[in-house]
Structure formats: C-alpha cells, structure tokens
Design a protein around this motif. Structure first.
Motif, PDB file in Angstrom:
ATOM      1  N   TYR A 190       0.832  -1.206   0.000  1.00  0.00           N
ATOM      2  CA  TYR A 190       0.000   0.000   0.000  1.00  0.00           C
ATOM      3  C   TYR A 190       0.867   1.257   0.000  1.00  0.00           C
ATOM      4  O   TYR A 190       0.583   2.214   0.711  1.00  0.00           O
ATOM      5  CB  TYR A 190      -0.903  -0.001   1.230  1.00  0.00           C
ATOM      6  CG  TYR A 190      -2.005  -1.025   1.200  1.00  0.00           C
ATOM      7  CD1 TYR A 190      -3.288  -0.683   0.785  1.00  0.00           C
ATOM      8  CD2 TYR A 190      -1.778  -2.343   1.595  1.00  0.00           C
ATOM      9  CE1 TYR A 190      -4.312  -1.612   0.762  1.00  0.00           C
ATOM     10  CE2 TYR A 190      -2.795  -3.290   1.569  1.00  0.00           C
ATOM     11  CZ  TYR A 190      -4.063  -2.915   1.162  1.00  0.00           C
ATOM     12  OH  TYR A 190      -5.070  -3.847   1.128  1.00  0.00           O
ATOM     13  N   THR A 193      -0.936   4.574  -0.277  1.00  0.00           N
ATOM     14  CA  THR A 193      -2.133   4.756   0.534  1.00  0.00           C
ATOM     15  C   THR A 193      -1.739   5.484   1.819  1.00  0.00           C
ATOM     16  O   THR A 193      -0.831   5.036   2.523  1.00  0.00           O
ATOM     17  CB  THR A 193      -2.765   3.399   0.892  1.00  0.00           C
ATOM     18  OG1 THR A 193      -3.102   2.710  -0.317  1.00  0.00           O
ATOM     19  CG2 THR A 193      -4.022   3.582   1.727  1.00  0.00           C
ATOM     20  N   PHE A 198      -4.439   3.313   5.507  1.00  0.00           N
ATOM     21  CA  PHE A 198      -3.851   1.975   5.534  1.00  0.00           C
ATOM     22  C   PHE A 198      -4.181   1.260   6.830  1.00  0.00           C
ATOM     23  O   PHE A 198      -4.446   0.047   6.821  1.00  0.00           O
ATOM     24  CB  PHE A 198      -2.338   2.054   5.354  1.00  0.00           C
ATOM     25  CG  PHE A 198      -1.637   0.767   5.703  1.00  0.00           C
ATOM     26  CD1 PHE A 198      -1.814  -0.372   4.924  1.00  0.00           C
ATOM     27  CD2 PHE A 198      -0.830   0.674   6.831  1.00  0.00           C
ATOM     28  CE1 PHE A 198      -1.191  -1.569   5.255  1.00  0.00           C
ATOM     29  CE2 PHE A 198      -0.204  -0.520   7.157  1.00  0.00           C
ATOM     30  CZ  PHE A 198      -0.383  -1.639   6.367  1.00  0.00           C
TER      31      PHE A 198
END
Length: 287
Positions: A190, A193, A198
């Motif tokens: 991620y 993100t 997250f």
C-alpha cells in the motif's frame, strides 16, 4: 450525492464485473471500486475465496494479548487448494451468466483461481482482467514468478512470521504491535495509501494464505483459457510484484496463447490501486 443519469455509460448496460481478491484480502477490498463502477452504470460482484472474508478462520491466539501460538499453530487453511478456490469463482460465474457480458477481474494471487476457473469453463467469461496478478500461461506456479530474477527487487520477503511449510500457509501479522513491521507491510502493498487509511485497510486483512495458492500448479491451455480476450493492468510502482515480472508474465502468456494477446494498460502507483485510487481503477476496467 445522486448519480447524474447522463454520466452513465450505456455500453456498460448488461455488463457485470466479477472480482477475485488477492492474498490475505477479501471481497471487501473491492467495495470502493464497485461503487465507482456502479456510478458508471456497471454491475459487479466480489468473491470471497474459501478461508477468506469475515468468516475466515484465524489462528486461535491472533486476537488475544501477546498473540499466543501465532508463530507455531498450524493454519486452519492448510488443506485448501487452488481447486477449492477456483470452485468458488466458478459458482459465482454461473450465477451471473445471464448478463450479456461477464468480465472476470483478478488481483495478485487471485490470478491462479481465476485462471483455473476460466480454463474449466471459458464459456462463462467474456473477458479476463489481471490487475498485477499471477498469470499461469507461461509457468504454472505463482512461486515460479515470485522467485524469478525479474522479481528480485520485490519487497515483502520478510513479512511471513513463520515457516510456511510448517504452517501450511504463508502467515503475516496485520495487527502486529511492531511499528517497523507494519510499515514494511504498508510499503510492500500500500505504498501510496495514506497511513491513516492503511490502518483501516490492514485491519481487514487476514493472517493466512494457503501455501498451495503459490506453490500448486495451475494448468491452462491455449484452446480454452487462451481463447478468452484478456487485459493486464500493470502497476507501475508495484513493490510486491515488480513491473519487470508483470511484463515477464505477459510476454510468456502471449507466447503460449497467441490468439488473444494481452491488451496492456499501465496504472500509476502501488500493488493496491483499489485502496489508493479506486475511481481510476474503475475507469481503466471499463476501457
């Protein structure tokens, strides 16, 4: 805010997208993308592979203080196979075949079960989309690509918390109390993100990926799987499955099944665009 009917794409009427999640995820990962698709006029349904989703069995100590047994308890998913997971995909495909067009979308490790389902019943799929996903056209095991030189710079090799062979699964610890471990998990899957988002995403992850989803062979043929038009959505900054190994899978699959070579599109960002930019992902899916 209500969707303006003039924003709907009439060409999507009668199309359904069937989503297959990747390792440690579930149908929930697709919800933002599904909302974006609905705003464009497309129907969709997301599959929970066996052993995943809200009903997934977890190690008995995972949610307890100190997480006792997490490193040693054999996985309750150890007996699950790619065949089992492909069966869940096939069941969904059969239920939606009344749509004019069925588009099967797989992410990451979900490429194995999705491909096997398409091989077994190509008449149920009008197009298959791989989102930085395992394509078995050239090599039958996901582990063949994960361990390839093209994937040597990938992150995440230190995320498993115990021996997969002993547990029967690749186990991670999304609720780890170690900030450094959590940050490695974020940076692997991620990257783009935001940290606060997250933290919400990782709370939805499960611990175990059945080992056979990476080591078990998935055999597809040019005559069946290879007759389905296919698209590959590359993730340009992917640290979990490098762009180089994504390109390798595309090249080898096209060589093995040349009748319908991949249509390839590149998305910016990490391995998980459904978290970072779901609207862009939805737009790429309907092209």
């Amino acid at each position: 805010m209500a969707t303006d009917p003039t924003d709907l794409d009439p060409s999507l009427t009668g199309t359904v997208f069937v989503f297959v999640h990747g390792a440690w995820h579930s149908s929930a990962q697709w919800a933002p993308t599904q909302r974006a698709l609905a705003a464009l006029g497309a129907a969709s349904v997301a599959v929970d592979l066996p052993g995943h989703g809200t009903g997934a069995p977890l190690p008995t100590g995972y949610l307890l203080p100190g997480q006792p047994g997490l490193l040693t308890e054999k996985s309750p998913l150890a007996g699950l196979t790619t065949d089992d997971c492909a069966g869940a995909v096939l069941d969904t495909l059969r239920r939606v075949r009344h749509y004019r067009s069925v588009v099967l979308v797989a992410h990451s490790a979900g490429g194995g079960p999705a491909s096997l389902a398409a091989e077994r019943a190509p008449e149920l799929v009008d197009r298959i989309v791989y989102l930085s996903a395992f394509v078995p056209g050239g090599r039958p095991r996901f582990s063949d690509y994960i361990a390839s030189p093209e994937n040597a710079t990938a992150w995440g090799r230190d995320l498993p918390v115990a021996d997969p062979d002993a547990l029967g699964a690749i186990r991670i610890n999304p609720l780890s109390p170690d900030p450094a471990y959590v940050e490695r998990l974020r940076q692997t899957h991620y990257t783009d993100t935001p940290r606060d988002r997250f933290d919400r995403w990782r709370s939805l992850l499960t611990t175990d990926l059945p080992l056979t989803l990476t080591t078990g062979p998935v055999t597809v043929t040019a005559a069946r799987w290879g007759r389905i038009p296919r698209t590959f959505l590359r993730c340009a900054d992917d640290r979990a499955l490098t762009p180089a190994v994504q390109d390798l899978m595309i090249t080898e699959a096209d060589r093995a099944a040349p009748a319908h070579p991949f249509t390839v599109r590149t998305l910016p960002g990490s391995h998980s665009p459904f978290a970072a930019r779901p609207h862009e992902l939805a737009a790429a899916l309907v092209l």
